[in-house]
Design a protein around this motif. Structure first.
Motif, mmCIF file in Angstrom:
data_model
loop_
_atom_site.group_PDB
_atom_site.id
_atom_site.type_symbol
_atom_site.label_atom_id
_atom_site.label_comp_id
_atom_site.label_asym_id
_atom_site.label_seq_id
_atom_site.Cartn_x
_atom_site.Cartn_y
_atom_site.Cartn_z
ATOM 1 N N TYR A 29 10.668 -6.043 1.142
ATOM 2 C CA TYR A 29 10.401 -6.837 1.886
ATOM 3 C C TYR A 29 10.405 -7.680 2.677
ATOM 4 N N GLN A 30 12.389 -7.335 3.285
ATOM 5 C CA GLN A 30 12.346 -7.213 4.372
ATOM 6 C C GLN A 30 11.754 -5.790 5.921
ATOM 7 N N ARG A 31 10.977 -5.822 4.923
ATOM 8 C CA ARG A 31 10.076 -4.878 6.485
ATOM 9 C C ARG A 31 8.764 -4.337 5.848
ATOM 10 N N LEU A 32 8.432 -5.588 5.434
ATOM 11 C CA LEU A 32 6.990 -6.158 5.733
ATOM 12 C C LEU A 32 6.429 -7.138 6.241
ATOM 13 N N LYS A 33 5.656 -6.735 7.525
ATOM 14 C CA LYS A 33 5.297 -8.064 8.636
ATOM 15 C C LYS A 33 4.617 -9.431 8.017
ATOM 16 N N VAL A 34 4.581 -10.434 8.752
ATOM 17 C CA VAL A 34 3.669 -11.360 8.648
ATOM 18 C C VAL A 34 3.016 -11.862 9.221
ATOM 19 N N ASP A 35 1.652 -11.937 8.975
ATOM 20 C CA ASP A 35 0.247 -12.069 9.543
ATOM 21 C C ASP A 35 -0.666 -13.219 8.566
ATOM 22 N N GLN A 36 -1.526 -13.615 9.459
ATOM 23 C CA GLN A 36 -1.638 -14.356 8.799
ATOM 24 C C GLN A 36 -3.211 -14.064 7.839
ATOM 25 N N PHE A 37 -3.907 -12.938 8.376
ATOM 26 C CA PHE A 37 -4.938 -12.250 7.634
ATOM 27 C C PHE A 37 -4.666 -10.515 7.747
ATOM 28 N N PRO A 38 -5.338 -9.618 6.685
ATOM 29 C CA PRO A 38 -4.673 -8.312 6.606
ATOM 30 C C PRO A 38 -4.859 -8.069 8.566
ATOM 31 N N ASN A 39 -4.803 -6.617 8.675
ATOM 32 C CA ASN A 39 -5.403 -6.027 9.834
ATOM 33 C C ASN A 39 -6.490 -5.420 9.681
ATOM 34 N N ILE A 40 -8.174 -5.487 9.389
ATOM 35 C CA ILE A 40 -8.860 -5.173 9.757
ATOM 36 C C ILE A 40 -9.991 -4.344 10.881
ATOM 37 N N ASP A 41 -10.467 -3.218 11.089
ATOM 38 C CA ASP A 41 -11.227 -2.772 12.300
ATOM 39 C C ASP A 41 -12.456 -3.218 11.895
ATOM 40 N N PHE A 42 -12.872 -3.198 13.145
ATOM 41 C CA PHE A 42 -13.956 -3.974 13.381
ATOM 42 C C PHE A 42 -14.948 -2.995 14.683
ATOM 43 N N PRO A 43 -15.803 -2.166 13.725
ATOM 44 C CA PRO A 43 -16.658 -1.421 14.703
ATOM 45 C C PRO A 43 -16.983 -1.759 15.363
ATOM 46 N N VAL A 44 -17.058 -2.484 16.878
ATOM 47 C CA VAL A 44 -16.646 -3.176 17.638
ATOM 48 C C VAL A 44 -17.656 -2.866 19.093
ATOM 49 N N VAL A 45 -17.927 -2.820 20.037
ATOM 50 C CA VAL A 45 -17.162 -2.153 21.032
ATOM 51 C C VAL A 45 -17.989 -2.952 22.108
ATOM 52 N N VAL A 46 -17.244 -3.706 23.039
ATOM 53 C CA VAL A 46 -17.391 -4.178 24.511
ATOM 54 C C VAL A 46 -17.273 -3.501 25.745
ATOM 55 N N VAL A 47 -18.742 -3.431 26.980
ATOM 56 C CA VAL A 47 -18.858 -2.931 27.853
ATOM 57 C C VAL A 47 -19.115 -3.952 28.500
ATOM 58 N N THR A 48 -17.898 -4.075 29.934
ATOM 59 C CA THR A 48 -18.245 -4.757 30.820
ATOM 60 C C THR A 48 -18.152 -4.385 32.120
ATOM 61 N N VAL A 49 -19.140 -4.663 32.801
ATOM 62 C CA VAL A 49 -19.988 -4.337 33.822
ATOM 63 C C VAL A 49 -19.088 -5.198 35.179
ATOM 64 N N ASP A 50 -18.816 -5.552 36.213
ATOM 65 C CA ASP A 50 -18.909 -5.843 37.365
ATOM 66 C C ASP A 50 -19.380 -6.155 38.356
ATOM 67 N N TYR A 51 -20.517 -6.664 38.776
ATOM 68 C CA TYR A 51 -21.477 -6.826 39.538
ATOM 69 C C TYR A 51 -20.940 -7.550 41.034
ATOM 70 N N PRO A 52 -20.076 -7.856 41.664
ATOM 71 C CA PRO A 52 -20.265 -9.054 42.796
ATOM 72 C C PRO A 52 -21.047 -10.257 43.597
ATOM 73 N N GLY A 53 -21.274 -10.558 43.779
ATOM 74 C CA GLY A 53 -22.130 -11.607 44.577
ATOM 75 C C GLY A 53 -23.462 -11.539 43.752
ATOM 76 N N ALA A 54 -23.974 -11.420 42.533
ATOM 77 C CA ALA A 54 -25.529 -10.793 41.983
ATOM 78 C C ALA A 54 -25.493 -11.654 41.009
ATOM 79 N N SER A 55 -27.313 -12.602 40.807
ATOM 80 C CA SER A 55 -27.050 -12.981 40.378
ATOM 81 C C SER A 55 -27.531 -12.820 39.293
ATOM 82 N N PRO A 56 -27.557 -13.685 38.034
ATOM 83 C CA PRO A 56 -27.811 -12.815 36.500
ATOM 84 C C PRO A 56 -28.766 -12.339 36.741
ATOM 85 N N GLU A 57 -30.029 -12.587 37.147
ATOM 86 C CA GLU A 57 -31.251 -12.004 37.045
ATOM 87 C C GLU A 57 -31.228 -10.107 37.807
ATOM 88 N N ILE A 58 -30.470 -10.481 38.424
ATOM 89 C CA ILE A 58 -30.067 -9.158 39.444
ATOM 90 C C ILE A 58 -29.189 -7.904 38.611
#
Length: 660
Positions: A29-58
């Motif tokens: 019990y002393q070694r258990l960590k406290v958290d709100q929910f279990p640690n879940i691995d969501f297989p979701v990947v996010v790709v972010t690319v910056d294009y300075p000065g470009a409009s959303p259409e471009i």
């Protein structure tokens, strides 16, 4: 059962086994960590690319579509979505749940690497990150001017410089901190304003100015000078140390005469253009948003950050104060403490009900010991399986409190029956446990058969309830083991004289009989009256079989029709004395326009007496884009207000309709 025989023949050994389970459980019990929910691995990947000065259409045509086409061929993709903002493209790849998140991220990185050469040179390097709900900011700190300190107020540039060079580095050194981001920072920047008339007079182009500033403002290695005794490294120290040094840069030569930068431009030591904002109670502020490293515990990270800030307060420069704004550990502590309190209350009430029914404090102790041993022993298995103390595991323990003591009550009652038959305590414990053992085993295994599949369900729900099912199974199996070992052993060596007086009504003799005995006696009489009422209903049901079946069928059908009236939600609503509000302004709005709307909304919020403070962030976190704003609202504690968060939300929606 053989372990019952071992326990009866070796009471000291059985006691030590129980103590070992308790000690190991407390250690786990002393070694258990406290958290709100279990640690879940969501297989979701996010790709972010910056294009300075470009409009959303471009951005959509030149970046987003190419990234989508590149990653679309990866196996195991469940959904592919994208968003194109001004100067930024975000592509979200959601994989099937059986796909490992790390492998999915590696596959996406390989595909994005092949697409990157096809993008324009102005496009920045793509960033590929795994989506993690725990990667959001767990703690935030506002750097505010201290009006009480007096003296001159520090400028926004000075506050940003100190925060970036001192405060940010101190927070990054805290164990478990993954990243510290500055929101609303006003960074120092050397601005060069060109003079078109001077450029035309000297025949200098802006490209020549840019090239000269880039080439002259850098340190360059030249090589080394070697001799018999020494080896020295030679380099050119040409980086500018003062803003006025930029004016001495030679941008061109005309008629053998140098043309310096200050002749064709004005050098200004000013501030960088703000691209994000943070408003604390309607005033601009500098906010430090802290994210924890993957796999780290939120409460431990927040405690480390709080301690670091407490040490740093004595070293703050004059006119600066620090204020903690957001703390993700507080809702976790509140939720876990509430469930823990419910668990303790349930355990106490369970033992009390057992005492009222058994009407014997010795029998209550013998059966009640099963409860703490099973609960504490479950922590041992939770630690072995890598679980945490969260709302799911505590809910499992709360749910099975009543189940844990059932086996012990059945075994104890059967042993008492054998004692009343005239057998010795040892023989009664042995015969009573063996007689009822198969039934108790079948009951326990049926409970295991119900909850074990819950621990291995598929989908997101299955990932959350994996710890739920395993925790209940571990607790129930431990309670069965205790019922077959400790309870018979205690029954054989700790005789209870009250079991021979069962059913005999005598006057108050002892102090117990005059006090608590009166309450238990009244409860026994009430229980007997209830049993008589049940028998009358049972006799009527046996006589009127058709009517009984029709009543049961009507209740069943009515229950089915009432199911749609029940609401459904993934997580029950909770009041943690905080809420958030999101809005966006029309496309193309400037940062200042969104700021003005945020001030209006904050003003309406702070008119409510339940609001303690507000914090607005623009173009940061989950609100990427200059038209998107997020407002965090901290309320007074629940005990100090009469309205809940939901009630306040209804009133707030009506008031916000007045904002144009």
């Amino acid at each position: 059962m053989w372990f019952t025989q071992v326990s009866l023949k070796n009471p000291v050994f059985a006691t030590m086994v129980m103590l070992a389970i308790v000690v190991l459980g407390l250690f786990s019990y002393q070694r258990l960590k406290v958290d709100q929910f279990p640690n879940i691995d969501f297989p979701v990947v996010v790709v972010t690319v910056d294009y300075p000065g470009a409009s959303p259409e471009i951005v959509e045509s030149e970046v987003t579509k190419k990234i989508e086409e590149g990653v679309n061929s990866i196996a195991g993709i469940n959904a592919l979505t994208s968003r194109s903002y001004e100067g930024t493209a975000v592509v979200i790849i959601e994989f099937q749940l059986h796909i490992d998140g790390r492998k999915a991220a590696e596959d996406v990185r390989e595909k994005v690497a092949t697409v990157h050469p096809l993008l324009r040179t102005e496009v920045k390097e793509p960033r590929v990150l795994r989506f993690d709900p725990a990667s959001r900011a767990v703690w935030s700190l506002a750097v505010l001017p201290d009006d009480k300190a007096g003296g001159t107020q520090r400028s926004a540039v000075e506050l940003t410089t100190w925060s970036e060079q001192v405060l940010k580095k101190r927070l990054e050194n805290v164990r478990g901190v993954g990243a510290v981001n500055l929101v609303g920072a006003t960074k120092r920047e050397i601005n060069i304003y060109l003079n078109p008339q001077a450029l035309e007079a000297f025949g200098v182009t802006p490209d020549q100015v840019v090239s000269a500033v880039r080439n002259e403002n850098q340190d360059l290695p030249v090589g080394s000078i070697r001799s018999v005794a020494q080896d020295r490294v030679v380099q050119i120290d040409a980086r500018m140390e003062r803003p006025e040094d930029f004016g001495k840069i030679i941008v061109a030569r005309k008629n053998a005469a140098p043309v310096r930068l200050d002749q064709v431009a004005r050098v200004n030591d000013g501030a960088q253009e703000v691209d994000s904002l943070a408003l604390y109670n309607g005033q601009r502020t500098l906010l430090l948003s802290v994210q924890k490293s993957q796999g780290e515990n939120t409460i431990e990270v927040v405690d480390g950050l709080t301690a670091a800030v407490a040490e740093l307060k004595n070293q703050l420069p004059p006119g600066v104060r620090l204020e903690t704004i957001g703390d993700s550990a507080r809702p976790i502590r509140v939720a876990v403490n509430n469930v823990r309190q419910t668990l303790i209350e349930g355990a106490i009430l369970t033992v009390l009900i057992v005492f009222l029914f058994l009407n014997s404090w010795r029998s209550t102790v013998i059966t009640g010991l099963t409860l703490p041993i099973a609960l504490i022993g479950t922590f041992l298995f939770m630690n072995m399986f890598g679980f945490t103390i969260n709302m799911i595991t505590l809910m499992a323990l709360s749910l099975c409190v009543g189940l844990l003591i059932d086996d012990a009550i059945v075994v104890r009652e059967n042993i008492v029956r054998h004692v009343q038959m005239g057998k010795s305590a040892y023989n009664a414990a042995m015969d009573g446990t063996q007689e009822i053992g198969l039934a108790v085993l079948a009951t326990t295994l049926s409970i295991v058969a119900v909850f074990m599949p819950i621990g291995f369900m598929g989908g997101i729900i299955g990932k959350f309830f994996h710890e739920f099912g395993i925790t209940i199974v571990a607790a129930v199996m431990i309670s069965m083991f205790v019922s077959f070992t400790l309870d018979p052993m205690l029954s054989s060596i700790w005789h209870d004289p009250s079991i021979h007086g069962h059913g005999h009504k005598t006057g108050p003799v002892t102090f117990y009989d005059k006090t608590i005995g009166r309450v238990t006696g009244w409860f026994d009489r009430a229980t007997e009256a209830l049993a008589e009422g049940y028998q009358r209903i049972l006799r009527w049901s046996l006589v009127h079989k058709v009517a009984t079946m029709l009543i049961a069928l009507a209740v069943f059908v009515l229950s089915i029709f009432m199911v749609p009236l029940l609401g459904t939600e993934f997580v029950p609503k909770a009041d943690f004395s905080e809420t958030s509000l999101n809005f966006y302004t029309p496309v193309g709005s400037s940062l200042e326009a969104t700021e003005a709307k945020a001030r209006q909304v904050e003003g309406i919020l702070r008119e409510m007496p339940e609001v303690r403070y507000t914090l607005s962030t623009i173009n940061t976190g989950s609100a990427q884009g200059k038209i998107y704003a997020n407002i965090y609202v901290r309320l007074v504690d629940r005990k100090d207000r009469s309205r809940s968060v939901d009630q306040m939300s209804d009133v707030l929606r009506e008031r916000l309709k007045t904002v144009p």
